[in-house]
Structure formats: structure tokens, C-alpha cells
Design an enzyme around this catalytic site. Structure first.
Site, PDB file in Angstrom:
ATOM      1  N   TYR A 144      -1.441  51.756 109.904  1.00  0.00           N
ATOM      2  CA  TYR A 144      -1.895  52.748 108.443  1.00  0.00           C
ATOM      3  C   TYR A 144      -2.691  51.992 108.091  1.00  0.00           C
ATOM      4  O   TYR A 144      -3.320  50.594 108.552  1.00  0.00           O
ATOM      5  CB  TYR A 144      -0.701  52.608 107.714  1.00  0.00           C
ATOM      6  CG  TYR A 144      -0.485  52.923 106.269  1.00  0.00           C
ATOM      7  CD1 TYR A 144      -1.210  54.515 105.875  1.00  0.00           C
ATOM      8  CD2 TYR A 144      -1.529  52.495 104.620  1.00  0.00           C
ATOM      9  CE1 TYR A 144      -0.978  54.554 104.426  1.00  0.00           C
ATOM     10  CE2 TYR A 144      -1.507  52.593 103.772  1.00  0.00           C
ATOM     11  CZ  TYR A 144      -1.879  53.890 103.957  1.00  0.00           C
ATOM     12  OH  TYR A 144      -1.849  54.394 102.266  1.00  0.00           O
ATOM     13  N   ASP A 239      -9.178  46.966 110.734  1.00  0.00           N
ATOM     14  CA  ASP A 239      -8.974  47.253 109.501  1.00  0.00           C
ATOM     15  C   ASP A 239      -8.177  46.061 109.237  1.00  0.00           C
ATOM     16  O   ASP A 239      -7.043  45.728 109.248  1.00  0.00           O
ATOM     17  CB  ASP A 239      -7.865  48.252 109.306  1.00  0.00           C
ATOM     18  CG  ASP A 239      -7.325  48.580 108.262  1.00  0.00           C
ATOM     19  OD1 ASP A 239      -7.805  48.200 107.258  1.00  0.00           O
ATOM     20  OD2 ASP A 239      -6.734  49.549 107.299  1.00  0.00           O
ATOM     21  N   LYS A 267      -6.678  44.478  99.298  1.00  0.00           N
ATOM     22  CA  LYS A 267      -6.279  42.929  98.882  1.00  0.00           C
ATOM     23  C   LYS A 267      -6.574  41.843  98.636  1.00  0.00           C
ATOM     24  O   LYS A 267      -6.671  41.994  97.989  1.00  0.00           O
ATOM     25  CB  LYS A 267      -4.995  43.058 100.028  1.00  0.00           C
ATOM     26  CG  LYS A 267      -3.885  44.673 100.102  1.00  0.00           C
ATOM     27  CD  LYS A 267      -3.227  44.567 101.179  1.00  0.00           C
ATOM     28  CE  LYS A 267      -2.657  46.121 101.218  1.00  0.00           C
ATOM     29  NZ  LYS A 267      -2.538  47.049 102.230  1.00  0.00           N
TER      30      LYS A 267
END
Ligand SMILES: *Cc1c(COP(=O)(O)O)cnc(C)c1O
Length: 432
Positions: A144, A239, A267
Site C-alpha cells: 500500500y 516506500d 508516520k
């Protein structure tokens, strides 16, 4: 008995917010039941609107690595806020933050701040296309990368096909620019490069996959991506929105010793505030506006308050021994759960890296999306609810990784393992 406060708010939420939530997984659709409304959080705990306390293994999906409401992060935010919330002009903290990121992750020769992981991956892909003048992007099923149109794409039928939209609203023409391969399928990547290599702008990958439960790269997988991207002049994007400063101080690139051209972060680097980044090789990054022809911008990019939180978070994770302690707690949790399941006779295993773990209701650790979806989801659901009822909050989906924070002390981990042992015994007796 008065109605549970979570139920009251859930009814009101669903009357004004689509599905009651501002991000789908929060809605508990995968496990059923009423989501908990979190009133406050501290250290390893969250409290819901009924003042029930839970040991939290979601950690805001990663950012809360130092524990919730860490006093140093909260103080940094308060101090920054007093000086004003946003100026739309350069600030010293942005420079300090970029310098800090670069000193920890040397592959970030230049770095730009954005407000979400989605923005970071979207911008990195645009940059890769702008620099190479090519349009194809390779991604892996189950990874994702935020809700970017061109990355909300699933594999077509058969091997090596161009992608299909995995969301309504993504034009087929956009999805067709994305090639979707199986995670850890090095031979598949070789084949796709042999056929389309000259047209591939970028390969984007979670160097440790954390959005299909936890799946580690097999030996040689990341190295193979690096070799092919170099050979064909394609941009390798790691990523690390989830893995950056989560699996170790140098992220997955540090663990595996593979250096990408571009890295996306989010994050943890925001310490709980909306902050993300993308960066990498200087000659690529300097193609961004205002120096180059690839446009990218943001009114609130580099928010002084968010960056203050990020600086405090990076300081905390840089303290000597931080990741050793975190990894030890995570290991103990993962091993403890595995042992508890073994004693209960439940087909279950676990895996972990740094402060991240996976729990699988299957006998072996999966290596790809196909393998992960074969796990016993019904059993996961029962585990989830039984743990929640005992005050332990795991991710409400069988396909998410779990997160441990530095505030999860040994006692909290042991309590979790003990509760899980009861739950596994229950699951085993239900099966009979
Ligand atoms: C969470 C995540 C994103 C998206 O970040 P947002 O801040 O939610 O937009 C992108 N990539 C990975 C690997 C993620 O885990």
C-alpha cells in the site's frame, strides 16, 4: 444499564461521516462490531469514551513509537504552537529537521517535507516520471502506498499483466500505467524488465511489507530490484512511510543494505502530527520546482508545529539503545504469542522486525499477498474480539501489521501473552 458511549457516538458519527470514519480501516468492517472512540492515550494505553483502558498495538498505525503523548513531543508541540501555527515561509526547524533526516538516512541527499504519506508517494512517482520521461510504474500486490490513483491498482488476471483499478474512480487508463507483480517474485520482475524495461519510470516497493500483515523481503529480492533499476535507468523508490525509523534507525534500507534512489517517509517522522517526506539522490530531487520542471507544493508543508513534533520524535528514537530495547519487547511479544498458540494447539505463527510485528492464523509465515489471504480470517476475528474484551487493542484487520512502542514495558507484554494464552485455549475448544 446505560448505553455504551462508543455506541452513542458511533450512531452520531455514521449520520454525518461516510461510514462513521475518516479512514476506512477504523470502521471495524473486517472484524465487525462498534469501533472504540478514543478519548485519550498515554504510554502504551488508550482509553475509550466509556473510560475502558486498552493496551494499544496500533499506535496510530505506527507514529506512536515512543508511546502515546510522550511528554517531550507534547512539550515541543506546545512550544511551537505558541509562536504561531503556520507561516507559508521558510523556518529554521525545517532545516534542522531535514539535516537530521539526512544525517540518519544518508541516501536522502535532498529531502522535501509534505503532510501525508500519500503525498510523499504521489510526489516521488511524479518526480520519477518527470526525470525519466517514462510513464510505467511497477508495484507489488499487497503493498500500500497511500490512495494515489496510479497506485490503487491490483494485479490483472494472469502473470505480467497491466493493472486494474482497485478503487472506483481510478480511470483504467491510469491503472494501465501500473504493472503489478507478486511480492518477492524476483523472476517476475526480471521478466517484466526484459519486456518493458525501457519504459519503466519507477519501481515502488515497501522494502518490508506492512500493509498485508507483515511480510519480509526474501533474500535477493530488494537487491534484484536495485540491479534492474540501475541497468534500465529506472528510479527505485523505497516506500518507508511505515518502516522508516520503525524497523531500525536506518529503516529497511539500513537493515538490508540496499540503497534506493528515492525514499518516502511518514508516520514515525511526524511523532503523531501530519508530516511526511520524500527524498533521495540530489540530481533527481533538484528536478523539483523551483529548480526543475517537476511541480510539487503544499500550503501547510513543513508545518512548524508538525516539524517540532518530528524533531522531538527523531531525538527520542536516536537515543542509544532505543531500537535494541524496542526490538527485544517486540520479539518477546511475537515469540510469546507463538508459544501461547502452540500450547493451545492453534495453527498460528508470528514474525517481527524492530518495533513491528505480524500475527498469522496460518502454520507458516507468508511471503506474498496470495499466501496472506489464505490465512484463517474467521479465527483472527474471534482472537481480535476476545483480546479487545480483555483490554488489548490489536489492529482490526487480519491484514495489518502490529506496532509496539518504547512505552510497552515488560509487564504489559507479559499481560498480553497471558491473555492471549486464554484466548487461544478458547479458540481451540471452539474448533472441537
Ligand atoms: C501509511 C502508508 C502510506 C500512506 O500514508 P498516509 O499518511 O496515510 O497517506 C503510504 N505507504 C505506506 C507504506 C504506508 O504504510
Amino acid at each position: 444499564m446505560s448505553e455504551d458511549r462508543n455506541e452513542v457516538w458511533w450512531r452520531r458519527a455514521t449520520a454525518v461521516i461516510p461510514g462513521g470514519v475518516n479512514s476506512p480501516v477504523r470502521a471495524f468492517r473486517a472484524v465487525g462490531g462498534v469501533p472504540r472512540f478514543i478519548r485519550r492515550a498515554e504510554g502504551p494505553f488508550v482509553w475509550d469514551e466509556s473510560e475502558r483502558r486498552y493496551v494499544d498495538f496500533v499506535g496510530s498505525w505506527g507514529p506512536a513509537i515512543a508511546g502515546h503523548a510522550h511528554p517531550r513531543i507534547v512539550a515541543a508541540v506546545q512550544e511551537a504552537a505558541r509562536d504561531g501555527l503556520s507561516f507559508g515561509a521558510p523556518t529554521v526547524r525545517e532545516v534542522l529537521f531535514a539535516e537530521r533526516l539526512q544525517s540518519l538516512l544518508p541516501s536522502l541527499e535532498r529531502v522535501r517535507l509534505v503532510s501525508s504519506g500519500t503525498e510523499a508517494t504521489m510526489s516521488a512517482v511524479r518526480l520519477a516520471r518527470g526525470v525519466t520521461g517514462r510513464s510505467l510504474v511497477v508495484k507489488f500486490e499487497g503493498c500500500y502506498h497511500g490512495h494515489v490513483d496510479g497506485l490503487l491498482v491490483k494485479a490483472g488476471s494472469g502473470a505480467l499483466t497491466f493493472g486494474h483499478p482497485s478503487s472506483a474512480g481510478v480511470p483504467a487508463a491510469v491503472a494501465q500505467e501500473t504493472l503489478v507483480l507478486e511480492y518477492n517474485d524476483s523472476a517476475g520482475v526480471e521478466r517484466v524488465f526484459a519486456e518493458h524495461g525501457e519504459r519503466i519510470a519507477a519501481v515502488i516497493v515497501e522494502p518490508i511489507a506492512g500493509n498485508m500483515n507483515l511480510i519480509k523481503p526474501q533474500e535477493g529480492f530488494l537487491e534484484g530490484l536495485r540491479r534492474l533499476c540501475t541497468r534500465y535507468g529506472s528510479v527505485l523508490i523505497f516506500d518507508e512511510v511505515m518502516t522508516g525509523f520503525r524497523v531500525g534507525l536506518q529503516g529497511a534500507q539500513g537493515l538490508y543494505g540496499v540503497v534506493p534512489d528515492l525514499t518516502t517517509l511518514g508516520k514515525v517522522i511526524g511523532g503523531g502530527m501530519p508530516l511526511a517526506a520524500f527524498g533521495g539522490r540530489r540530481e533527481l530531487m533538484e528536478e523539483l520546482a523551483p529548480l526543475g520542471a517537476v511541480y510539487q507544493a503544499g500550503t501547510l508543508s513543513g508545518s512548524p508545529v508538525a516539524v517540532a513534533a518530528g524533531l522531538a520524535a527523531l531525538e527520542l528514537v536516536s537515543e542509544p539503545g532505543f531500537f535494541e530495547r524496542l526490538a527485544e519487547r517486540t520479539r518477546r511479544l511475537a515469540e510469546g504469542l507463538k508459544e501461547a498458540a502452540r500450547r493451545g494447539g492453534v495453527a498460528f505463527t508470528s514474525d517481527w522486525v524492530g518495533g513491528m510485528f505480524g500475527i498469522y492464523f496460518s502454520p507458516t509465515v507468508p511471503r506474498s499477498f496470495q499466501e496472506v489471504v489464505g490465512s484463517n480470517v474467521a479465527q483472527f476475528r474471534r482472537f481480535f474480539h476476545a483480546m479487545l474484551a480483555r483490554g488489548f487493542y490489536f489492529a482490526p484487520s487480519a491484514f495489518e501489521a502490529g506496532f509496539v512502542s518504547a512505552a510497552h514495558g515488560e509487564e504489559v507484554i507479559e499481560e498480553t501473552v497471558t491473555a492471549a494464552e486464554e484466548v487461544f485455549a478458547e479458540l481451540a475448544s471452539e474448533e472441537e
